[in-house]
Write a protein that holds these residues in place. Structure first.
Motif, PDB file in Angstrom:
ATOM      1  N   PHE A 152     -33.246   3.507  40.582  1.00  0.00           N
ATOM      2  CA  PHE A 152     -32.069   3.766  41.455  1.00  0.00           C
ATOM      3  C   PHE A 152     -31.363   5.034  41.051  1.00  0.00           C
ATOM      4  O   PHE A 152     -30.888   5.764  41.746  1.00  0.00           O
ATOM      5  CB  PHE A 152     -31.202   2.451  41.028  1.00  0.00           C
ATOM      6  CG  PHE A 152     -31.870   1.271  41.616  1.00  0.00           C
ATOM      7  CD1 PHE A 152     -32.829   1.149  42.642  1.00  0.00           C
ATOM      8  CD2 PHE A 152     -31.600  -0.007  40.809  1.00  0.00           C
ATOM      9  CE1 PHE A 152     -33.467  -0.080  42.901  1.00  0.00           C
ATOM     10  CE2 PHE A 152     -32.026  -1.176  41.299  1.00  0.00           C
ATOM     11  CZ  PHE A 152     -33.076  -1.084  42.336  1.00  0.00           C
ATOM     12  N   ARG A 153     -31.530   5.342  39.669  1.00  0.00           N
ATOM     13  CA  ARG A 153     -30.666   6.509  39.278  1.00  0.00           C
ATOM     14  C   ARG A 153     -31.543   7.680  39.927  1.00  0.00           C
ATOM     15  O   ARG A 153     -30.964   8.898  40.055  1.00  0.00           O
ATOM     16  CB  ARG A 153     -31.111   7.023  37.770  1.00  0.00           C
ATOM     17  CG  ARG A 153     -29.708   5.939  37.138  1.00  0.00           C
ATOM     18  CD  ARG A 153     -29.845   6.280  35.660  1.00  0.00           C
ATOM     19  NE  ARG A 153     -30.908   6.010  34.885  1.00  0.00           N
ATOM     20  CZ  ARG A 153     -31.065   4.919  34.202  1.00  0.00           C
ATOM     21  NH1 ARG A 153     -30.253   3.846  34.090  1.00  0.00           N
ATOM     22  NH2 ARG A 153     -32.253   4.774  33.338  1.00  0.00           N
ATOM     23  N   GLN A 154     -32.910   7.632  40.199  1.00  0.00           N
ATOM     24  CA  GLN A 154     -33.425   8.918  40.831  1.00  0.00           C
ATOM     25  C   GLN A 154     -33.276   8.559  42.373  1.00  0.00           C
ATOM     26  O   GLN A 154     -34.070   9.463  43.028  1.00  0.00           O
ATOM     27  CB  GLN A 154     -35.002   8.922  40.328  1.00  0.00           C
ATOM     28  CG  GLN A 154     -35.296   9.437  38.786  1.00  0.00           C
ATOM     29  CD  GLN A 154     -34.380  10.751  38.741  1.00  0.00           C
ATOM     30  OE1 GLN A 154     -34.708  11.658  39.342  1.00  0.00           O
ATOM     31  NE2 GLN A 154     -33.551  10.900  37.560  1.00  0.00           N
ATOM     32  N   ALA A 155     -32.913   7.673  42.777  1.00  0.00           N
ATOM     33  CA  ALA A 155     -32.941   7.396  44.511  1.00  0.00           C
ATOM     34  C   ALA A 155     -34.398   7.274  44.871  1.00  0.00           C
ATOM     35  O   ALA A 155     -34.701   7.675  45.930  1.00  0.00           O
ATOM     36  CB  ALA A 155     -32.177   8.520  45.104  1.00  0.00           C
ATOM     37  N   ASP A 156     -35.082   6.637  44.000  1.00  0.00           N
ATOM     38  CA  ASP A 156     -36.640   6.469  44.572  1.00  0.00           C
ATOM     39  C   ASP A 156     -36.563   5.225  45.558  1.00  0.00           C
ATOM     40  O   ASP A 156     -37.427   5.453  46.472  1.00  0.00           O
ATOM     41  CB  ASP A 156     -37.501   5.884  43.264  1.00  0.00           C
ATOM     42  CG  ASP A 156     -37.587   7.089  42.431  1.00  0.00           C
ATOM     43  OD1 ASP A 156     -37.967   8.309  43.022  1.00  0.00           O
ATOM     44  OD2 ASP A 156     -37.960   6.702  40.857  1.00  0.00           O
ATOM     45  N   VAL A 157     -35.899   4.212  45.435  1.00  0.00           N
ATOM     46  CA  VAL A 157     -35.508   3.152  46.010  1.00  0.00           C
ATOM     47  C   VAL A 157     -33.880   2.939  46.247  1.00  0.00           C
ATOM     48  O   VAL A 157     -33.319   3.046  45.092  1.00  0.00           O
ATOM     49  CB  VAL A 157     -35.925   1.881  45.941  1.00  0.00           C
ATOM     50  CG1 VAL A 157     -35.772   0.985  46.985  1.00  0.00           C
ATOM     51  CG2 VAL A 157     -37.685   2.179  45.303  1.00  0.00           C
ATOM     52  N   VAL A 158     -33.507   2.882  47.360  1.00  0.00           N
ATOM     53  CA  VAL A 158     -32.071   2.735  47.593  1.00  0.00           C
ATOM     54  C   VAL A 158     -31.436   1.414  48.306  1.00  0.00           C
ATOM     55  O   VAL A 158     -31.514   1.317  49.496  1.00  0.00           O
ATOM     56  CB  VAL A 158     -31.251   3.809  48.619  1.00  0.00           C
ATOM     57  CG1 VAL A 158     -29.641   3.511  48.423  1.00  0.00           C
ATOM     58  CG2 VAL A 158     -31.699   5.167  47.755  1.00  0.00           C
ATOM     59  N   PRO A 159     -31.443   0.190  47.348  1.00  0.00           N
ATOM     60  CA  PRO A 159     -30.901  -0.928  48.081  1.00  0.00           C
ATOM     61  C   PRO A 159     -29.604  -0.989  48.338  1.00  0.00           C
ATOM     62  O   PRO A 159     -28.571  -0.535  47.514  1.00  0.00           O
ATOM     63  CB  PRO A 159     -31.457  -2.110  47.006  1.00  0.00           C
ATOM     64  CG  PRO A 159     -31.694  -1.214  45.755  1.00  0.00           C
ATOM     65  CD  PRO A 159     -31.424   0.103  46.063  1.00  0.00           C
ATOM     66  N   PHE A 160     -29.209  -1.334  49.660  1.00  0.00           N
ATOM     67  CA  PHE A 160     -27.933  -1.472  50.030  1.00  0.00           C
ATOM     68  C   PHE A 160     -27.194  -2.757  50.758  1.00  0.00           C
ATOM     69  O   PHE A 160     -25.994  -2.768  50.926  1.00  0.00           O
ATOM     70  CB  PHE A 160     -27.278  -0.278  50.668  1.00  0.00           C
ATOM     71  CG  PHE A 160     -28.098   0.026  52.093  1.00  0.00           C
ATOM     72  CD1 PHE A 160     -27.656  -0.653  53.438  1.00  0.00           C
ATOM     73  CD2 PHE A 160     -29.477   0.573  52.232  1.00  0.00           C
ATOM     74  CE1 PHE A 160     -28.090  -0.515  54.527  1.00  0.00           C
ATOM     75  CE2 PHE A 160     -29.906   0.472  53.385  1.00  0.00           C
ATOM     76  CZ  PHE A 160     -29.395   0.108  54.523  1.00  0.00           C
ATOM     77  N   ALA A 161     -28.148  -3.463  51.269  1.00  0.00           N
ATOM     78  CA  ALA A 161     -27.743  -4.857  51.759  1.00  0.00           C
ATOM     79  C   ALA A 161     -28.712  -6.061  51.302  1.00  0.00           C
ATOM     80  O   ALA A 161     -29.942  -5.826  51.595  1.00  0.00           O
ATOM     81  CB  ALA A 161     -27.522  -4.517  53.244  1.00  0.00           C
ATOM     82  N   ASP A 162     -28.266  -6.949  51.307  1.00  0.00           N
ATOM     83  CA  ASP A 162     -28.753  -8.352  51.244  1.00  0.00           C
ATOM     84  C   ASP A 162     -28.251  -9.274  52.370  1.00  0.00           C
ATOM     85  O   ASP A 162     -27.118  -9.111  52.623  1.00  0.00           O
ATOM     86  CB  ASP A 162     -28.713  -9.078  49.761  1.00  0.00           C
ATOM     87  CG  ASP A 162     -29.637  -8.599  48.780  1.00  0.00           C
ATOM     88  OD1 ASP A 162     -30.299  -7.744  49.418  1.00  0.00           O
ATOM     89  OD2 ASP A 162     -29.400  -9.128  47.489  1.00  0.00           O
ATOM     90  N   LEU A 163     -28.982 -10.130  52.648  1.00  0.00           N
ATOM     91  CA  LEU A 163     -28.731 -11.025  53.812  1.00  0.00           C
ATOM     92  C   LEU A 163     -29.349 -12.486  53.669  1.00  0.00           C
ATOM     93  O   LEU A 163     -30.325 -12.721  53.388  1.00  0.00           O
ATOM     94  CB  LEU A 163     -29.051 -10.704  55.064  1.00  0.00           C
ATOM     95  CG  LEU A 163     -28.437 -11.019  56.598  1.00  0.00           C
ATOM     96  CD1 LEU A 163     -26.970 -11.102  56.552  1.00  0.00           C
ATOM     97  CD2 LEU A 163     -29.180 -10.749  57.438  1.00  0.00           C
ATOM     98  N   ALA A 164     -28.504 -13.447  53.852  1.00  0.00           N
ATOM     99  CA  ALA A 164     -29.068 -14.715  54.060  1.00  0.00           C
ATOM    100  C   ALA A 164     -29.271 -15.142  55.386  1.00  0.00           C
ATOM    101  O   ALA A 164     -28.372 -15.213  56.370  1.00  0.00           O
ATOM    102  CB  ALA A 164     -27.971 -15.743  53.522  1.00  0.00           C
ATOM    103  N   THR A 165     -30.801 -15.186  55.696  1.00  0.00           N
ATOM    104  CA  THR A 165     -31.085 -15.262  57.296  1.00  0.00           C
ATOM    105  C   THR A 165     -31.227 -16.781  57.646  1.00  0.00           C
ATOM    106  O   THR A 165     -32.135 -17.340  56.872  1.00  0.00           O
ATOM    107  CB  THR A 165     -32.506 -14.543  57.331  1.00  0.00           C
ATOM    108  OG1 THR A 165     -32.278 -13.443  56.728  1.00  0.00           O
ATOM    109  CG2 THR A 165     -33.017 -14.505  58.767  1.00  0.00           C
ATOM    110  N   PRO A 166     -30.573 -17.225  58.376  1.00  0.00           N
ATOM    111  CA  PRO A 166     -30.663 -18.526  58.809  1.00  0.00           C
ATOM    112  C   PRO A 166     -31.888 -18.740  59.669  1.00  0.00           C
ATOM    113  O   PRO A 166     -32.126 -17.926  60.702  1.00  0.00           O
ATOM    114  CB  PRO A 166     -29.303 -18.794  59.453  1.00  0.00           C
ATOM    115  CG  PRO A 166     -28.875 -17.704  60.097  1.00  0.00           C
ATOM    116  CD  PRO A 166     -29.391 -16.723  59.215  1.00  0.00           C
ATOM    117  N   VAL A 167     -32.670 -19.854  59.609  1.00  0.00           N
ATOM    118  CA  VAL A 167     -33.604 -20.459  60.336  1.00  0.00           C
ATOM    119  C   VAL A 167     -33.154 -21.733  61.056  1.00  0.00           C
ATOM    120  O   VAL A 167     -33.023 -22.710  60.118  1.00  0.00           O
ATOM    121  CB  VAL A 167     -34.892 -20.379  59.869  1.00  0.00           C
ATOM    122  CG1 VAL A 167     -36.146 -20.954  60.808  1.00  0.00           C
ATOM    123  CG2 VAL A 167     -35.388 -19.131  58.929  1.00  0.00           C
TER     124      VAL A 167
END
Length: 528
Positions: free
Chosen positions: A490-505
Motif C-alpha cells: 500500500f505504501r508503494q500504491a501497488d494496490v489501492v483498496p478503497f471500498a468493501d461491500l456486503a453484497t446481498p443475495v
C-alpha cells in the motif's frame, strides 16, 4: 484470486462470506420444503471456460461448485470442514489427506487417490498453464498417492502457512476430464452433487441432481426435503431485470447491490450477504509504463478522494477496507490500509508529477520525453452503474491533474483475458477477493502472464521479504508478518483498496447458505 461474480478475481477457496438473515415484509420463504423442482439463480455474466483449473473468475467458480468437490470445504462461518477428505493434517511444507470411501464421479467411476494426486500435480506444474498454480497449490509441489490406503500426501518446495487449506480447496477433476481436458470447457467431469446437462453460452447453464450423492460438505441425507432436482444458472447482465424476475418468481435467487436493492428487500424476507472487496485500484507496472514508477502511482492515488470514490462505487453502502482480505474474513485482523495509502492532496499530487518529469503541455496533458501521460483504464461492467460512475469520477480527477484517460468497460470474461496478458491496459478497478493472505501472493509478486498471475508486474522487495517470513509460520502465527507485507504494497500504491461491500443475495421460494463466496449447492432447499 477468486474473481467475484462481479469481477472479483475469484480465488481458490478464496471467498469466505459471512451470512446474514434478514427479516421484513413481503413474500415469505418460511414455508414448508417442497421436494424436487428447479432452482434458478441469476448470474451477472457468462462464466466462459468452465475448466476449474483454467479460470479465476468467481462466476465460473459458482458454476463449477455444482460439478466439483474439493478435499476440504469452507463452511458458511469460514471454517474448514470435511468434503472428499474425511480427515487431513498439515505443516507449512507437508499436507496429508485421507479420502472418504465410496465417492464416485459423474460417469459412475470411483474416485481414487491417484486421481486426486494427479489433480494436485497438474496444478503444481507451471508448464500446465493452469491459472490456479500458486493459488491452491504451490508451484513445484509434489503429491503422492496410496490407493490402497486412500491417502494423498503433498510436499511443498517452500513453506506455505496455509498449505492444508489451500491444497484442500482445489476442485478435483475426475479421470475422464484429466485425460481429455477439452470436455471441461463447456462440460464437466467431477464428483459434485449435479451434472451439467445443457450449456448455452451467454444464456443459461442447466444441471441435474445426482441421486447417488451422499458425500461432500453438508450434502443432503436420504429423505431430506426440499432438495431441487434441477438447477438453472441464468445469465442476466442487467440488475434491474434480475430484480424484476426475482420479484415475479421467475427466478429464485439473485445478487442485487444497486438502486433496486431497497425495493427487493421490502418484498422479500430472505437474504444472505457476501462480504468482499469492491473497490480496488491496480496499476500496470510493466517496464516502460508511466505507472511503473512508484512516484507516479502514489501521485495518481493522492489526487483521488478515496472516501468519495468509495461512496460512489458502493452507492453509499460500503465501508472502508482494512486489508486485502475482507474485514471479518481470514485469521488476521490488523488494519493494514489506514495510514499507509497516500492521503488526498491534489496540489501535492500535481507537484509530485512535476517532480517526476511529467509536466503539462499547452493542451493541459502532461508529457515526458515527448510521450504523453495517456492511460487506458478498465472497469467491470458487471457491477453496473455505480462502478461506471466511479470510473468516470476517477477520469475527471485525473484529467484535471493532466492525465489523458480512456475508459474501457469490460465484461468479466474480457477481464480474464486482460489479466492473462492478452490486453493492453494502464490502470483498472478489479476487486481481488481472498480470504487468506497467501492467496494474494501470486497476484502481487512473482511471474507475470503467461507464466504466472502477477498481471500488474508488481516487484516489491519488502513485500516478498515479509511473505517469506510469514510463510514459515503456521496459520495465524504469521499475522504480524502478513500485515507488514500488505503495508509495503500500500505504501508503494501497488494496490489501492478503497471500498468493501456486503453484497446481498436475495431468495424467493428457496433458502440457501453462502460459503466460499458462492451459494453452496448442498444447502439449497425449495420452499412453498
Amino acid at each position: 484470486m477468486k474473481y467475484a461474480g462481479t469481477t472479483t478475481i475469484a480465488m481458490a477457496g478464496a471467498l469466505t462470506l459471512a451470512l446474514t438473515a434478514c427479516s421484513g415484509g413481503g413474500t415469505s420463504t418460511s414455508g414448508q420444503p417442497v421436494d424436487g423442482g428447479t432452482f434458478t439463480y441469476a448470474i451477472p455474466a457468462d462464466p466462459g471456460n468452465l475448466d476449474p483449473h483454467a479460470t479465476t473468475l468467481s462466476v465460473a467458480h459458482q458454476v463449477d461448485l455444482f460439478m466439483y468437490d474439493s478435499l476440504v470445504a469452507i463452511d458458511s462461518s469460514g471454517k474448514e470442514v470435511a468434503s472428499l477428505a474425511s480427515s487431513w493434517k498439515s505443516t507449512p511444507t507437508i499436507a496429508s489427506y485421507t479420502l472418504r470411501k465410496g465417492v464416485t464421479c459423474s460417469d459412475g467411476t470411483p474416485l481414487t487417490a491417484k486421481d486426486v494426486a494427479d489433480n494436485i500435480n497438474y496444478a503444481a506444474n507451471p508448464k500446465s498453464g493452469s491459472t490456479v498454480t500458486g493459488l491452491y497449490v504451490p508451484a513445484g509441489a509434489q503429491a503422492k498417492a496410496d490407493d490402497a490406503a486412500g491417502t494423498v500426501t503433498v510436499t511443498a518446495p517452500s513453506a506455505d502457512a496455509f498449505l492444508g487449506r489451500n491444497v484442500g480447496t482445489l476442485p478435483i477433476v475426475c479421470r475422464k476430464g484429466l485425460s481429455n481436458r477439452s470436455i471441461l470447457k463447456q462440460g464437466g467431469s467431477g464428483t459434485g452433487m449435479f451434472t451439467l446437462t445443457e450449456a448455452v453460452a451467454d444464456d443459461h447453464y442447466t444441471f441435474t441432481r445426482r441421486k447417488d450423492y451422499t458425500w461432500g460438505a453438508g450434502g443432503p441425507k436420504p429423505g431430506t426435503k426440499g432438495v431441487p432436482d434441477k438447477v438453472v444458472l441464468k445469465v442476466v447482465r442487467n440488475e434491474a431485470t434480475a430484480a424484476n424476475l426475482l420479484l415475479a418468481r421467475q427466478i429464485n435467487a439473485a445478487r442485487i447491490v444497486g438502486q433496486d436493492k431497497e425495493r427487493v428487500a421490502a418484498r422479500l424476507d430472505f437474504k444472505r450477504a457476501m462480504h468482499s472487496p469492491l473497490g480496488e485500484l491496480w496499476f500496470n507496472q510493466r517496464r516502460g509504463e508511466p505507472t511503473a514508477a512508484p512516484q507516479v502511482r502514489r501521485a495518481l492515488t493522492q489526487a483521488l478522494d478515496l472516501a468519495q470514490l468509495r461512496k460512489v462505487v458502493t452507492n453509499g453502502g460500503g465501508g472502508a477496507p482494512t486489508g486485502l482480505v475482507a474485514k471479518g474474513q481470514g485469521p488476521c485482523t490488523e488494519d493494514t490500509v489506514a495510514g499507509n495509502l497516500p492521503g488526498h492532496d491534489e496540489a501535492a499530487a500535481e507537484a509530485a508529477l512535476d517532480s517526476a518529469g511529467w509536466t503539462k503541455g499547452s493542451d493541459g496533458i502532461r508529457q515526458k520525453d515527448g510521450k504523453k501521460l495517456a492511460l487506458t483504464f478498465y472497469y467491470p461492467t458487471s457491477r453496473g452503474a455505480p462502478m461506471q460512475n466511479a470510473a468516470e469520477l476517477l477520469r475527471s480527477v485525473w484529467q484535471k491533474t493532466g492525465v489523458k484517460v480512456t475508459l474501457r468497460g469490460a465484461a468479466d470474461s474480457q477481464f480474464d483475458q486482460v489479466i492473462s496478458g492478452q490486453g493492453s491496459w494502464d490502470a483498472m478497478f478489479l476487486p481481488l477477493t481472498v480470504t487468506l493472505p497467501t492467496q494474494a501472493v501470486p497476484f502481487v509478486s512473482g511471474a507475470t502472464p503467461p507464466g504466472g498471475n502477477n498481471f500488474g508486474s508488481i516487484a516489491n522487495a519488502e513485500y516478498q521479504t515479509h511473505v517469506k517470513a510469514a510463510s514459515a509460520l503456521t496459520g495465524a502465527k504469521g499475522c504480524d508478518e502478513w500485515a507488514a507485507a500488505e503495508k509495503a504494497l500500500f505504501r508503494q500504491a501497488d494496490v489501492v483498496p478503497f471500498a468493501d461491500l456486503a453484497t446481498p443475495v436475495f431468495g424467493n421460494g428457496t433458502t440457501f447458505d453462502i460459503a466460499d463466496g458462492s451459494i453452496a449447492p448442498t444447502t439449497i432447499r425449495m420452499v412453498g
